[in-house]
Write an enzyme that holds these catalytic residues in place. Structure first.
Site, PDB file in Angstrom:
ATOM      1  N   ARG A  12       0.816  -1.219   0.000  1.00 22.73           N
ATOM      2  CA  ARG A  12       0.000   0.000   0.000  1.00 22.73           C
ATOM      3  C   ARG A  12       0.851   1.271   0.000  1.00 22.73           C
ATOM      4  NH1 ARG A  12      -3.333   3.096   4.083  1.00 22.73           N
ATOM      5  NH2 ARG A  12      -5.257   3.722   3.020  1.00 22.73           N
TER       6      ARG A  12
ATOM      7  N   ILE B  55      -7.205   7.401  -1.075  1.00 24.62           N
ATOM      8  CA  ILE B  55      -6.996   5.961  -1.083  1.00 24.62           C
ATOM      9  C   ILE B  55      -7.821   5.433   0.092  1.00 24.62           C
ATOM     10  CG2 ILE B  55      -4.835   6.199   0.250  1.00 24.62           C
ATOM     11  CD1 ILE B  55      -3.853   3.628  -1.098  1.00 24.62           C
ATOM     12  N   SER B  56      -8.691   4.471  -0.180  1.00 22.17           N
ATOM     13  CA  SER B  56      -9.665   4.040   0.821  1.00 22.17           C
ATOM     14  C   SER B  56      -9.000   3.396   2.029  1.00 22.17           C
ATOM     15  CB  SER B  56     -10.653   3.049   0.205  1.00 22.17           C
ATOM     16  OG  SER B  56     -11.499   3.678  -0.714  1.00 22.17           O
ATOM     17  N   GLN B  57      -9.700   3.453   3.139  1.00 16.84           N
ATOM     18  CA  GLN B  57      -9.284   2.767   4.363  1.00 16.84           C
ATOM     19  C   GLN B  57      -9.162   1.268   4.075  1.00 16.84           C
ATOM     20  OE1 GLN B  57     -12.144   3.351   7.446  1.00 16.84           O
ATOM     21  NE2 GLN B  57     -11.135   2.005   8.916  1.00 16.84           N
TER      22      GLN B  57
END
Length: 213
Positions: A37, A63-65
């Site tokens: 990530r 950027i999503s959790q």
């Protein structure tokens, strides 16, 4: 682009955080543990890369959790070889998770800046989607339909009928529906006009943009 033992260790800690929040699909957890990530974020933000939180990226997007990525992916119930449509490529992190799971991924991005960046970046990491498209997610990708699964990674004020129509029978649409706060919603196509609906609580996403031209 380095992925060190430190990064790998931080990822395993993240996996345990996500697991503790209720994610049970071991294949999804393994994918979270494999996709680097930190490479999807600016290098100065390493301390944030493996925290379970969303983070700003280019074009006023996020950027999503990781928990949200895992939650949506778990709801899709994907198998290797499944044909999946992703609405909102963004940084490409969710795309990479789906590729890691062996999916044939078609992904649409509305922001040209992100589309150009991610189109070049994902192959460098070895993640090759079947097709990355610059376009309007609200209309889906009719020419490649039907899809086994469709995942929407931005908040939709309503459920686009085009996406429901592009699901195969038995297919699953995972979409956060709402304006300021979204309800994570799962639709399972049971027949030509028959859909089963399930809701899974509140989440927060950036809005799904529509082409007004």
């Amino acid at each position: 682009m380095k992925d060190t033992y430190r990064h790998q260790g931080l990822r395993q800690q993240l996996v345990e955080v996500v697991r503790a929040k209720g994610i049970e699909d071991e294949k999804v957890l393994k994918a979270i543990g494999k996709v680097p990530r930190h490479l999807f974020m600016d290098s100065g933000f390493l301390d944030h890369a493996y925290q379970d939180k969303a983070f700003p990226i280019a074009a006023d997007q996020t950027i999503s959790q990781p928990y949200t990525v895992a939650f949506q992916t778990e709801l899709l119930e994907v198998k290797p070889g499944d044909k999946i449509l992703e609405i909102g490529t963004g940084s490409g992190y969710q795309t990479a998770i789906l590729c890691e799971l062996g999916c044939r991924v078609f992904s649409i991005e509305r922001q040209n800046e992100l589309f150009k960046k991610t189109s070049k970046f994902l192959p460098k990491l070895g993640y090759r989607a079947k097709k990355l498209i610059f376009g309007d997610g609200y209309i889906g990708l009719k020419e490649e339909a039907p899809f086994k699964g469709i995942i929407v990674t931005a908040g939709a004020p309503f459920v686009p009928k085009a996406l429901l129509a592009q699901l195969e029978i038995g297919g699953r649409l995972v979409i956060p529906v709402g304006d300021n706060v979204q309800t994570m919603t799962l639709f399972i196509r049971k027949g030509p006009k028959d859909f089963e609906k399930h809701e899974f609580g509140d989440f927060r996403f950036v809005p799904l943009l529509e082409d007004k031209n």
